[in-house]
Design an enzyme around this catalytic site. Structure first.
Site, PDB file in Angstrom:
ATOM      1  N   TYR A 135       0.817  -1.319  -0.154  1.00 42.62           N
ATOM      2  CA  TYR A 135      -0.088  -0.125   0.062  1.00 42.62           C
ATOM      3  C   TYR A 135       0.868   1.433  -0.030  1.00 42.62           C
ATOM      4  CZ  TYR A 135      -3.585   3.310   1.797  1.00 42.62           C
ATOM      5  OH  TYR A 135      -4.307   4.402   2.069  1.00 42.62           O
ATOM      6  N   LYS A 163      -1.675  -1.405  -3.925  1.00 43.68           N
ATOM      7  CA  LYS A 163      -2.623  -0.403  -3.781  1.00 43.68           C
ATOM      8  C   LYS A 163      -1.802   0.733  -3.812  1.00 43.68           C
ATOM      9  CE  LYS A 163      -5.895   1.952  -0.815  1.00 43.68           C
ATOM     10  NZ  LYS A 163      -6.691   1.922   0.630  1.00 43.68           N
TER      11      LYS A 163
END
Length: 294
Positions: A135, A163
């Site tokens: 992320y 992400k």
């Protein structure tokens, strides 16, 4: 592991005393799966107010989500932090609790260099059998996980996705050079279509709490080569995407989406300090764009 194209970063419901409202979790999960068509749910990510949840609350929340989802969608645990040892411990607990994967945020505040970032993520990934989604969110962490470091981490067998909230060109570079099967997800609803256009596979979304079904239509249209239809759906959703983060000036996530859910009849409570609820002018703004969408 395929987490699907639409992943919702779920809010954590609180009661009037600011404690986790455990009875509100199952209906929220049902709504996300059945009405909003989410294919995976992230529990205790940033949108779930992870910094203010205890480890005990996190594991109890994960256990409840896994049991209630019962295989209807994947459950991803947000076990990342800026303490590698702690991330390893929480990731191992998530594995025991039955998580389908983990989301590991770039270590915040410490500001490690790229070698430190690689070593951190590699240490956590090697401590678990679970699929790992990286992320990268530079606006929150003050560090950018550079594309080359992501690609280096993608060589690890259980690092399966990222992400990405960095610039579009970074999304494009990762998507073009990642090993087969590695997925890139947009972490920004507003940037979702541009990310898809340069190779992103799906979205880890906040707005999907309230417009997930329409987002699924956009994703399906794009995947099916119907670019004009995907763009039309995106344009219709843009006021919601922008409104949840700037109403009428920027508000921290998940303040706006929790109020939007309340307008839809889902009592998920307020936020924990240091966050505060939306001001009256912000509430009126949210009410207007939600009414326009309805």
């Amino acid at each position: 592991m395929d987490f699907g194209r639409l992943i919702t970063a779920m809010v954590t419901p609180f009661d009037e005393q600011g404690e986790v409202a455990w009875t509100q979790v199952p209906p929220l999960i049902d709504m996300l799966i059945e009405r909003q068509r989410t294919q995976s749910i992230v529990v205790f990510g940033t949108t779930g107010e992870s910094p203010t949840l205890s480890d005990e609350e996190k594991i109890k929340l994960l256990d409840l989500a896994v049991r209630h989802a019962a295989g209807r969608c994947s459950i991803i645990a947000g076990t990342g932090s800026n303490d590698t040892k702690h991330s390893i411990e929480l990731t191992r607990e998530a594995e025991k609790a039955g998580a389908d994967g983990v989301l590991l945020v770039v270590p915040y505040y410490n500001r490690p260099n790229q070698d430190g970032l690689y070593a951190h993520f590699a240490a956590v990934a090697q401590a678990t059998k679970l699929p790992v989604m990286l992320y990268n969110v530079p606006s929150r962490t003050a560090s950018n996980l550079e594309a080359e470091t992501t690609l280096r981490l993608a060589q690890l067998p259980n690092v399966v996705a990222v992400k990405e909230c960095g610039p579009t060109e970074q999304v494009a570079y990762i998507a073009a050079n990642a090993p087969e099967g590695f997925r890139v997800y947009s972490g920004d609803d507003t940037a979702s279509l541009s990310a898809l256009s340069v190779g992103a596979y799906g979205i880890v979304s906040v707005a999907s709490h309230v417009v997930g079904a329409r987002m699924s239509e956009m994703l399906a249209a794009h995947a099916g080569g119907e670019a004009d239809q995907a763009a039309a759906v995106y344009h219709s959703l843009l006021p919601v995407f922008k409104g949840l983060f700037a109403c009428p000036h920027p508000v921290p996530n998940p303040v706006a989406v929790k109020y939007a859910l309340q307008l839809r009849g889902f009592e998920v409570g307020g936020v924990r300090l240091p966050l505060v609820e939306a001001a009256e002018d912000e509430k009126r703004y949210i009410e207007r764009f939600m009414a326009d969408f309805d």
